[in-house]
Scaffold this motif. Structure first.
Motif, PDB file in Angstrom:
ATOM      1  N   ARG A  67       0.710  -1.028   0.054  1.00 33.43           N
ATOM      2  CA  ARG A  67       0.067  -0.155   0.184  1.00 33.43           C
ATOM      3  C   ARG A  67       1.005   1.237   0.010  1.00 33.43           C
ATOM      4  NH1 ARG A  67      -3.637   0.777   4.590  1.00 33.43           N
ATOM      5  NH2 ARG A  67      -1.908  -0.204   5.842  1.00 33.43           N
ATOM      6  N   ASN A  68       0.327   2.351  -0.400  1.00 28.74           N
ATOM      7  CA  ASN A  68       0.980   3.763  -0.445  1.00 28.74           C
ATOM      8  C   ASN A  68       0.805   4.297   0.959  1.00 28.74           C
ATOM      9  OD1 ASN A  68       2.254   6.022  -1.067  1.00 28.74           O
ATOM     10  ND2 ASN A  68       0.562   7.023  -2.468  1.00 28.74           N
TER      11      ASN A  68
ATOM     12  N   GLU B  34      -4.603   4.674   3.348  1.00 23.89           N
ATOM     13  CA  GLU B  34      -2.925   5.160   3.522  1.00 23.89           C
ATOM     14  C   GLU B  34      -2.283   5.398   4.978  1.00 23.89           C
ATOM     15  OE1 GLU B  34      -4.047   8.395   1.130  1.00 23.89           O
ATOM     16  OE2 GLU B  34      -4.747   9.765   2.739  1.00 23.89           O
TER      17      GLU B  34
ATOM     18  N   LYS C 260       0.887   6.838   3.612  1.00 28.72           N
ATOM     19  CA  LYS C 260       1.138   8.515   3.784  1.00 28.72           C
ATOM     20  C   LYS C 260       1.118   8.852   5.139  1.00 28.72           C
ATOM     21  CE  LYS C 260      -1.194   9.744  -0.514  1.00 28.72           C
ATOM     22  NZ  LYS C 260      -1.980  10.393  -1.163  1.00 28.72           N
TER      23      LYS C 260
END
Length: 139
Positions: free
Chosen positions: A2-3, A67, A5
């Protein structure tokens, strides 16, 4: 992968004696969640419990879960139910060590408290995580 953040810091808003099983039951029975609220939870003695692999999405921050990695300590309120930083020395040490590992894995991720996300009207994690961990660099 997953990205990621964000790395969100939470408290359970319970007594430090709360049992993980009771917290999980609350998620299932009262909130209807099939996935846990956090990836990691830290007991009062500093023991780190992994509730969900970080590759999966937990229910920590509505609108940001895809995220975010969510980490929580058991506690966060005083005996009257008022938000208070109740982290033990052991919880603080485990939280710091875990955040260092996660920051190393996701160097651009922002560490902040649940309360620091938009539209959140909670005191969680009952301390200023952004300020406390603003200088945390990768290891």
């Amino acid at each position: 992968m997953r990205n990621i953040k964000y790395i969100a810091v939470h408290c359970t808003a319970t007594a430090q004696t709360a049992k993980i099983e009771a917290i999980q039951n609350y998620w299932r029975e009262h909130l209807g969640w099939t996935m846990p609220g956090y990836h990691f939870i830290i007991k009062a003695d500093g023991a780190l419990v992994n509730l969900l692999p970080i590759e999966k999405v937990s229910n920590g921050v509505k609108g940001f879960n895809s995220e975010t990695i969510n980490i929580c300590y058991i506690g966060g309120i005083d005996k009257k139910g008022v938000p208070k930083d109740t982290r033990t020395i052991e919880q603080k040490a485990t939280l710091l060590a875990t955040l260092k590992v996660l920051k190393n894995k996701f160097p651009t991720a922002i560490i902040q408290g649940h309360r620091d996300f938009p539209k959140v009207k909670k005191a969680c994690p009952s301390f200023d995580a952004r300020k406390e961990y603003q200088d945390l660099k990768t290891i």
